[in-house]
Design a protein around this motif. Sequence first.
Motif, PDB file in Angstrom:
ATOM      1  N   ASP A  23       0.845  -1.197   0.000  1.00 30.86           N
ATOM      2  CA  ASP A  23       0.000   0.000   0.000  1.00 30.86           C
ATOM      3  C   ASP A  23       0.881   1.248   0.000  1.00 30.86           C
ATOM      4  N   GLY A  24       0.241   2.409  -0.079  1.00 32.88           N
ATOM      5  CA  GLY A  24       0.962   3.670  -0.097  1.00 32.88           C
ATOM      6  C   GLY A  24       0.338   4.704   0.807  1.00 32.88           C
ATOM      7  N   SER A  25       1.061   5.800   1.037  1.00 31.84           N
ATOM      8  CA  SER A  25       0.563   6.884   1.881  1.00 31.84           C
ATOM      9  C   SER A  25       1.326   8.156   1.527  1.00 31.84           C
ATOM     10  N   THR A  26       1.068   9.230   2.282  1.00 30.15           N
ATOM     11  CA  THR A  26       1.723  10.518   2.048  1.00 30.15           C
ATOM     12  C   THR A  26       2.215  11.093   3.375  1.00 30.15           C
ATOM     13  N   LEU A  27       3.150  12.049   3.273  1.00 21.53           N
ATOM     14  CA  LEU A  27       3.640  12.787   4.431  1.00 21.53           C
ATOM     15  C   LEU A  27       3.717  14.263   4.082  1.00 21.53           C
ATOM     16  N   ASP A  28       3.247  15.115   4.999  1.00 18.18           N
ATOM     17  CA  ASP A  28       3.352  16.559   4.796  1.00 18.18           C
ATOM     18  C   ASP A  28       4.784  17.030   5.055  1.00 18.18           C
ATOM     19  N   LEU A  29       5.193  18.061   4.274  1.00 19.52           N
ATOM     20  CA  LEU A  29       6.561  18.585   4.359  1.00 19.52           C
ATOM     21  C   LEU A  29       6.523  20.074   4.718  1.00 19.52           C
ATOM     22  N   PRO A  30       7.625  20.626   5.201  1.00 18.83           N
ATOM     23  CA  PRO A  30       7.676  22.056   5.505  1.00 18.83           C
ATOM     24  C   PRO A  30       7.370  22.906   4.273  1.00 18.83           C
ATOM     25  N   ASP A  31       6.720  24.021   4.527  1.00 15.24           N
ATOM     26  CA  ASP A  31       6.318  24.937   3.459  1.00 15.24           C
ATOM     27  C   ASP A  31       7.542  25.716   2.983  1.00 15.24           C
ATOM     28  N   ASP A  32       8.227  25.152   1.996  1.00 13.11           N
ATOM     29  CA  ASP A  32       9.469  25.734   1.496  1.00 13.11           C
ATOM     30  C   ASP A  32       9.479  25.628  -0.032  1.00 13.11           C
ATOM     31  N   PRO A  33       9.947  26.654  -0.743  1.00 13.68           N
ATOM     32  CA  PRO A  33       9.946  26.608  -2.217  1.00 13.68           C
ATOM     33  C   PRO A  33      10.686  25.411  -2.796  1.00 13.68           C
ATOM     34  N   ALA A  38      10.360  20.163  -5.610  1.00 12.07           N
ATOM     35  CA  ALA A  38      10.772  18.762  -5.699  1.00 12.07           C
ATOM     36  C   ALA A  38       9.610  17.794  -5.523  1.00 12.07           C
ATOM     37  N   PHE A  39       8.642  18.144  -4.654  1.00 11.32           N
ATOM     38  CA  PHE A  39       7.593  17.182  -4.308  1.00 11.32           C
ATOM     39  C   PHE A  39       6.187  17.616  -4.696  1.00 11.32           C
ATOM     40  N   GLY A  40       5.964  18.930  -4.850  1.00 10.19           N
ATOM     41  CA  GLY A  40       4.654  19.407  -5.234  1.00 10.19           C
ATOM     42  C   GLY A  40       3.653  19.395  -4.093  1.00 10.19           C
ATOM     43  N   ARG A  41       2.446  19.905  -4.410  1.00 11.54           N
ATOM     44  CA  ARG A  41       1.363  19.939  -3.423  1.00 11.54           C
ATOM     45  C   ARG A  41       0.125  19.283  -4.016  1.00 11.54           C
ATOM     46  N   PRO A  42      -0.628  18.564  -3.216  1.00 10.67           N
ATOM     47  CA  PRO A  42      -1.884  18.013  -3.731  1.00 10.67           C
ATOM     48  C   PRO A  42      -2.907  19.117  -3.942  1.00 10.67           C
ATOM     49  N   THR A  43      -3.809  18.917  -4.855  1.00  8.97           N
ATOM     50  CA  THR A  43      -4.876  19.893  -5.077  1.00  8.97           C
ATOM     51  C   THR A  43      -5.911  19.777  -3.972  1.00  8.97           C
ATOM     52  N   ALA A  44      -6.562  20.888  -3.689  1.00  3.38           N
ATOM     53  CA  ALA A  44      -7.620  20.921  -2.684  1.00  3.38           C
ATOM     54  C   ALA A  44      -8.855  21.553  -3.309  1.00  3.38           C
ATOM     55  N   LEU A 229       7.545  16.687   8.558  1.00  2.00           N
ATOM     56  CA  LEU A 229       8.969  16.410   8.631  1.00  2.00           C
ATOM     57  C   LEU A 229       9.698  17.734   8.894  1.00  2.00           C
ATOM     58  N   ARG A 230      10.853  17.685   9.490  1.00  2.00           N
ATOM     59  CA  ARG A 230      11.523  18.913   9.926  1.00  2.00           C
ATOM     60  C   ARG A 230      12.423  19.531   8.862  1.00  2.00           C
ATOM     61  N   SER A 231      12.947  18.714   7.961  1.00  2.00           N
ATOM     62  CA  SER A 231      13.991  19.176   7.049  1.00  2.00           C
ATOM     63  C   SER A 231      13.455  20.171   6.022  1.00  2.00           C
ATOM     64  N   MET A 232      14.307  21.095   5.605  1.00  2.00           N
ATOM     65  CA  MET A 232      13.879  22.182   4.733  1.00  2.00           C
ATOM     66  C   MET A 232      14.364  22.031   3.288  1.00  2.00           C
ATOM     67  N   THR A 233      15.129  20.983   2.993  1.00  2.00           N
ATOM     68  CA  THR A 233      15.590  20.786   1.623  1.00  2.00           C
ATOM     69  C   THR A 233      15.226  19.371   1.171  1.00  2.00           C
ATOM     70  N   PRO A 234      15.021  19.169  -0.129  1.00  2.00           N
ATOM     71  CA  PRO A 234      14.611  17.844  -0.629  1.00  2.00           C
ATOM     72  C   PRO A 234      15.568  16.722  -0.243  1.00  2.00           C
ATOM     73  N   ASP A 235      16.882  16.947  -0.332  1.00  2.00           N
ATOM     74  CA  ASP A 235      17.837  15.894   0.024  1.00  2.00           C
ATOM     75  C   ASP A 235      17.715  15.502   1.489  1.00  2.00           C
ATOM     76  N   LEU A 236      17.580  16.510   2.350  1.00  2.00           N
ATOM     77  CA  LEU A 236      17.439  16.214   3.773  1.00  2.00           C
ATOM     78  C   LEU A 236      16.082  15.587   4.080  1.00  2.00           C
TER      79      LEU A 236
END
Length: 305
Positions: A23-33, A38-44, A229-236
């Motif tokens: 199965d699959g799922s999602t995780l929210d990330l910090p609001d950073d350009p 790198a990951f995009g945002r889901p539509t609402a 998640l705490r990290s502010m860059t895609p690699d982290l």
Amino acid sequence: MRPIAVEATRGAWFRGWRVVSLDGSTLDLPDDPANDSAFGRPTASRGTAAFPQLRFVSLVENGTHVLFGTRLGPCETDERSLAAEVLSSLTEGMLCLADRGFYGFEFWEKARATGAELAWRVKANLKLPREVELEDGSFLSTVFDRHHRKRRLEGGVRVRVVEYTLDGVRDFRLPAVPDGEPSYRVITTLLDPKVAPAKELAALYPERWEIETAFDELKTHLRGRQTLLRSMTPDLIRQEFYGLMLAHFAVRGLMHEAGLAGEVDPDELSFLHAVRVVRRTLPHFAALSPHGSDPQHTPPSFGRS
């Protein structure tokens, strides 16, 4: 990371097969350009969601809740595309459960080619003619590639179909079903009803939801009060995600050892309590000499849920 159940692990096996779920799922990330890019945002309903998200797909070993074979990508990535990479972690001797959103002829064939046995729910509109009725109420049918226009028998793959309803369980989202009872159609590579009776497969399929419990452990209990998640860059972000996966694996590994020692199903142990025990115990281990260990040390007790 890999499955860890042994022969003595309770709840990990079905007639000799190691039970796993996909199965699959999602995780929210910090609001950073950078994360946005790198990951995009889901539509609402009104534009886009508040935070970027990553999507991931994983296998879980049902008996231990160990997640393995995980792949991640941008939130708009098709779940089945990530799952196609995850399938390489299936092996002979496993029995894989999956929900109806994953079925597709080519994807089914790729999963079947791993040598694992499959028992997947399929949608009600999939044409499954009753070709051979079996004594346990299941039947043999043939599935085809959607590109086979003439649907000749030699162009398809034989499957066994188990159909059932959950008596006494009302599902108000399905008004077309008599009495609102949800109906299930599971197709499997296990063609012999003596090897895997229909009633046992029907009872096994709900075990697929064990992966949702594992995702909840990863996303909620392991991170505590953190919603992102705490990290502010895609690699982290990727590094932090796989760090969480490793931490979950470590806790579940300890719980598996505790289950074996107590001769109980690891499902009977509390993940949240285990995390608390590990957090309390870590300072003690950090103080131990790297040149030796305490011979009197015994594994921590995690208790039952």
